[in-house]
Design an enzyme around this catalytic site. Structure first.
Site, PDB file in Angstrom:
ATOM      1  N   ASP A 140     -98.073   1.280  -2.624  1.00 41.93           N
ATOM      2  CA  ASP A 140     -98.518   1.255  -1.624  1.00 41.93           C
ATOM      3  C   ASP A 140     -98.122   2.104  -0.336  1.00 41.93           C
ATOM      4  O   ASP A 140     -98.383   1.959   0.716  1.00 41.93           O
ATOM      5  CB  ASP A 140     -98.113  -0.379  -0.954  1.00 41.93           C
ATOM      6  CG  ASP A 140     -96.680  -0.614  -0.903  1.00 41.93           C
ATOM      7  OD1 ASP A 140     -96.057   0.331  -1.238  1.00 41.93           O
ATOM      8  OD2 ASP A 140     -96.488  -1.857  -0.829  1.00 41.93           O
ATOM      9  N   ASP A 267     -86.855  14.926  -9.871  1.00 43.25           N
ATOM     10  CA  ASP A 267     -87.451  14.928  -8.732  1.00 43.25           C
ATOM     11  C   ASP A 267     -86.524  14.280  -7.547  1.00 43.25           C
ATOM     12  O   ASP A 267     -86.837  14.383  -6.428  1.00 43.25           O
ATOM     13  CB  ASP A 267     -88.536  14.036  -8.768  1.00 43.25           C
ATOM     14  CG  ASP A 267     -88.641  12.769  -9.519  1.00 43.25           C
ATOM     15  OD1 ASP A 267     -87.927  12.881 -10.480  1.00 43.25           O
ATOM     16  OD2 ASP A 267     -88.885  11.559  -8.806  1.00 43.25           O
ATOM     17  N   ASN A 268     -85.434  13.788  -7.951  1.00 45.39           N
ATOM     18  CA  ASN A 268     -84.510  13.225  -6.977  1.00 45.39           C
ATOM     19  C   ASN A 268     -83.285  14.362  -6.838  1.00 45.39           C
ATOM     20  O   ASN A 268     -82.483  13.937  -6.395  1.00 45.39           O
ATOM     21  CB  ASN A 268     -84.172  11.872  -7.317  1.00 45.39           C
ATOM     22  CG  ASN A 268     -85.142  10.884  -7.155  1.00 45.39           C
ATOM     23  OD1 ASN A 268     -86.319  11.413  -6.561  1.00 45.39           O
ATOM     24  ND2 ASN A 268     -85.012   9.928  -7.931  1.00 45.39           N
TER      25      ASN A 268
HETATM   26  P1  AMP Z   1     -88.267   7.251  -6.504  1.00 35.80           P
HETATM   27  O1  AMP Z   1     -87.546   6.970  -7.898  1.00 35.80           O
HETATM   28  O2  AMP Z   1     -88.022   6.389  -5.315  1.00 35.80           O
HETATM   29  O3  AMP Z   1     -87.587   8.701  -6.194  1.00 35.80           O
HETATM   30  O4  AMP Z   1     -89.597   7.321  -6.700  1.00 35.80           O
HETATM   31  C1  AMP Z   1     -90.261   8.165  -7.649  1.00 35.80           C
HETATM   32  C2  AMP Z   1     -91.802   8.298  -7.151  1.00 35.80           C
HETATM   33  O5  AMP Z   1     -92.511   7.297  -6.939  1.00 35.80           O
HETATM   34  C3  AMP Z   1     -91.847   9.416  -5.850  1.00 35.80           C
HETATM   35  O6  AMP Z   1     -93.063   9.972  -6.255  1.00 35.80           O
HETATM   36  C4  AMP Z   1     -92.258   8.469  -4.863  1.00 35.80           C
HETATM   37  O7  AMP Z   1     -92.932   8.965  -3.865  1.00 35.80           O
HETATM   38  C5  AMP Z   1     -93.116   7.210  -5.325  1.00 35.80           C
HETATM   39  N1  AMP Z   1     -92.815   5.977  -5.085  1.00 35.80           N
HETATM   40  C6  AMP Z   1     -91.956   5.008  -4.935  1.00 35.80           C
HETATM   41  N2  AMP Z   1     -92.228   4.007  -4.322  1.00 35.80           N
HETATM   42  C7  AMP Z   1     -93.571   4.079  -3.675  1.00 35.80           C
HETATM   43  C8  AMP Z   1     -94.321   3.190  -3.089  1.00 35.80           C
HETATM   44  N3  AMP Z   1     -94.031   2.221  -2.562  1.00 35.80           N
HETATM   45  N4  AMP Z   1     -95.452   3.828  -2.583  1.00 35.80           N
HETATM   46  C9  AMP Z   1     -96.027   4.899  -3.264  1.00 35.80           C
HETATM   47  N5  AMP Z   1     -94.980   5.792  -3.857  1.00 35.80           N
HETATM   48  C10 AMP Z   1     -93.938   5.375  -4.106  1.00 35.80           C
HETATM   49 MG    MG Z   2     -87.640  10.379  -5.486  1.00 32.05          MG
END
Ligand code: AMP
Ligand code: MG
Length: 499
Positions: A140, A267-268
């Site tokens: 979302d 990616d982090n």
């Molecule tokens: P993360 O593990 O939080 O670094 O997220 C991994 C990927 O999922 C990244 O590309 C984020 O932008 C995407 N992402 C995480 N949560 C959401 C969300 N609620 N809506 C859209 N994309 C998300």
């Molecule tokens: Mg991330």
């Protein structure tokens, strides 16, 4: 009022606009219902040359709530890919973050903008949780108050600890309902960083077989963050080598404060070596190298003790994506520097935590024996080091933290002998130790206390913690309750990955 937003520049937008939008997508934030300012960061505002009055203005609230745009804001979402838990995940991207523009920092002397700053001292102003983007996949685009408080506080806590990190300018709560395991309120964090370019930003184009796009990305990073290398023949190598050094140093610092990131996917990982993307992170309570803060990490890939080697794994992934720009020999040369740099940094920091002026090779066993004792005795990592400056045979406070008193006494004998070899006075050593061993770290239960109060509309605890964690080595009598051992209920806290 002229908002700082009027000063925003758009170097990423301008550089990549002509390339078929393959690097980013123009986006528009979705507005939050009834946004309220939970906390704003006056300290960071001052660093950025933002008037504190602006921070608390209705215009800023609207802007951060996604409902006020001026012609000078060009929100973009960046595309990137990444390896998640060691597996190629393909395209990811800013699924819920939008960069509004880049803020040049004004010269505090006369509020002017030097030519150098205009180009090179830019801070991305990013809105996290501002609604869907083309990279949201099936999610979302929102962030909940719970996870936003954690990111807001932890990024400032890391900065307070002297660790390279993204920053956070303000945090908003709202009446927007967001569906996770339960209904939660939608929030936004304004994230501020000198770069949001990730290892995965390079991997994205490498695995699409677009070497010219890899080069464009590297040129952008060098132009923006390392202008001193713009004319060097080996500028790509210098950028990569810098990333190796900065990542080694960052992770050595994580280990030294007991920080477990939890989701070290490529990616982090930031190309400038900042700590980025705060999710299910945790600070160690009792010292436990096996600690896994991310409950979805079944194999413990991102456990506390694995962080240094995962840093190298991730740099290898980055190196692979730069093979069109840098020779294999040079990439390997740079990668070879990771472990010695990590060890050098870690040992020096640990020596300082112990009150040693300079690390000596024989200190390795002193440090290792201590870590083993801390682990075996379940000693609280932060409290132990904070108390250590007060250690003396007459003062039992340090010794009392160990069940195995004999084991501690043996170690303490070696430690006292080591201290005796130094010429520094006790008072001065104690002062230095207290300036490096924090009294406060953001333990999960502290974040939880702030979250629960905030969910009831009481934001005082968030603001108290922000203030304390920004100078974690200072005394904060108003926060004495957070300087002791975590309460029993903290052990049952499970940090959900959903955010
Ligand atoms: P993360 O593990 O939080 O670094 O997220 C991994 C990927 O999922 C990244 O590309 C984020 O932008 C995407 N992402 C995480 N949560 C959401 C969300 N609620 N809506 C859209 N994309 C998300
Ligand atoms: Mg991330």
């Amino acid at each position: 009022m002229t908002l700082f937003i009027d000063r925003l520049q758009h170097s990423f937008f301008d550089q990549f606009r002509g390339q078929g939008d393959q690097h980013f997508s123009p986006v528009m934030p979705s507005r939050l219902d009834d946004p309220v300012m939970v906390s704003s960061n006056a300290l960071l505002a001052e660093e950025l040359g933002i008037d504190p009055a602006e921070l608390n203005s209705p215009e800023l609230l609207e802007l951060m709530g996604g409902s006020f745009m001026t012609a000078n804001i060009k929100p973009i979402a960046l595309v990137y890919s990444g390896h998640q838990f060691g597996v190629w995940a393909g395209q990811l991207g800013d699924g819920r973050a939008m960069t509004l523009g880049e803020l040049p920092v004004l010269d505090p002397k006369d509020n002017s903008l030097s030519e150098k700053d205009r180009k090179h001292q830019l801070w991305d102003i990013q809105l996290k949780g501002a609604g869907p983007t083309p990279y949201s996949r099936f999610a979302d685009g929102r962030a909940v108050l719970r996870s936003s408080i954690r990111e807001y506080l932890c990024s400032e806590a890391m900065h307070g600890l002297g660790i390279a990190t993204t920053r956070a300018l303000c945090l908003l709560d709202s009446k927007t309902q967001v569906y996770r395991e339960e209904i939660e309120s939608g929030a936004t964090v304004c994230r501020v960083a000198k770069s949001h370019i990730r290892f995965g930003s390079f991997e994205h184009f490498h695995y699409r077989n677009q070497p010219e796009a890899v080069k464009a990305m590297a040129d952008y990073v060098i132009e923006r963050n390392f202008p001193q290398w713009a004319d060097a023949d080996n500028k790509y190598f210098l950028m990569f080598e810098n990333c190796v050094f900065k990542t080694a140093r960052m992770i050595a610092q994580w280990q030294s404060v007991g920080f477990n990131h939890g989701v070290m996917n490529t990616d982090n990982m930031s190309i400038i070596g900042d700590t980025i993307d705060y999710g299910p992170f945790g600070f160690l309570d009792a010292y436990d190298p096996e600690h896994i803060c991310n409950h979805s990490d079944n194999q413990g890939r991102y456990s506390f003790k694995n962080q240094p080697s995962i840093g190298l794994w991730n740099l290898n992934a980055l190196a692979t994506s730069l093979t069109s720009l840098i020779s294999n020999e040079e990439l390997i040369d740079a990668l070879k520097q990771y472990e010695p740099e990590y060890l050098k940094q870690y040992r020096q920091i640990m020596a300082e935590k112990l009150g040693l002026e300079e690390y000596q090779p024989e200190d390795e066993s002193l440090i290792n024996q201590l870590m083993e004792l801390l682990q075996r005795n379940n000693v609280d990592y932060t409290i132990f080091f904070r108390s250590l400056s007060q250690y003396s045979e007459a003062n039992q406070r340090v010794r009392d933290q160990f069940i195995d008193r004999d084991g501690f006494d043996q170690w303490a004998q070696n430690y006292s002998a080591r201290l005796a070899k130094q010429s520094i006075s006790d008072a001065s050593r104690q002062q230095k130790m207290n300036a490096i061993n924090p009294k406060y770290v953001l333990r999960n239960y502290m974040a939880q206390a702030a979250i629960e109060a905030a969910q009831q509309g009481d934001y005082r605890e968030v603001n108290l913690l922000l203030n304390v964690l920004q100078s974690p080595c200072d005394e904060h009598p108003e926060a004495e309750k957070y300087a002791g051992l975590p309460p029993d209920w903290a052990e049952k806290l499970s940090v959900s990955c959903s955010s």
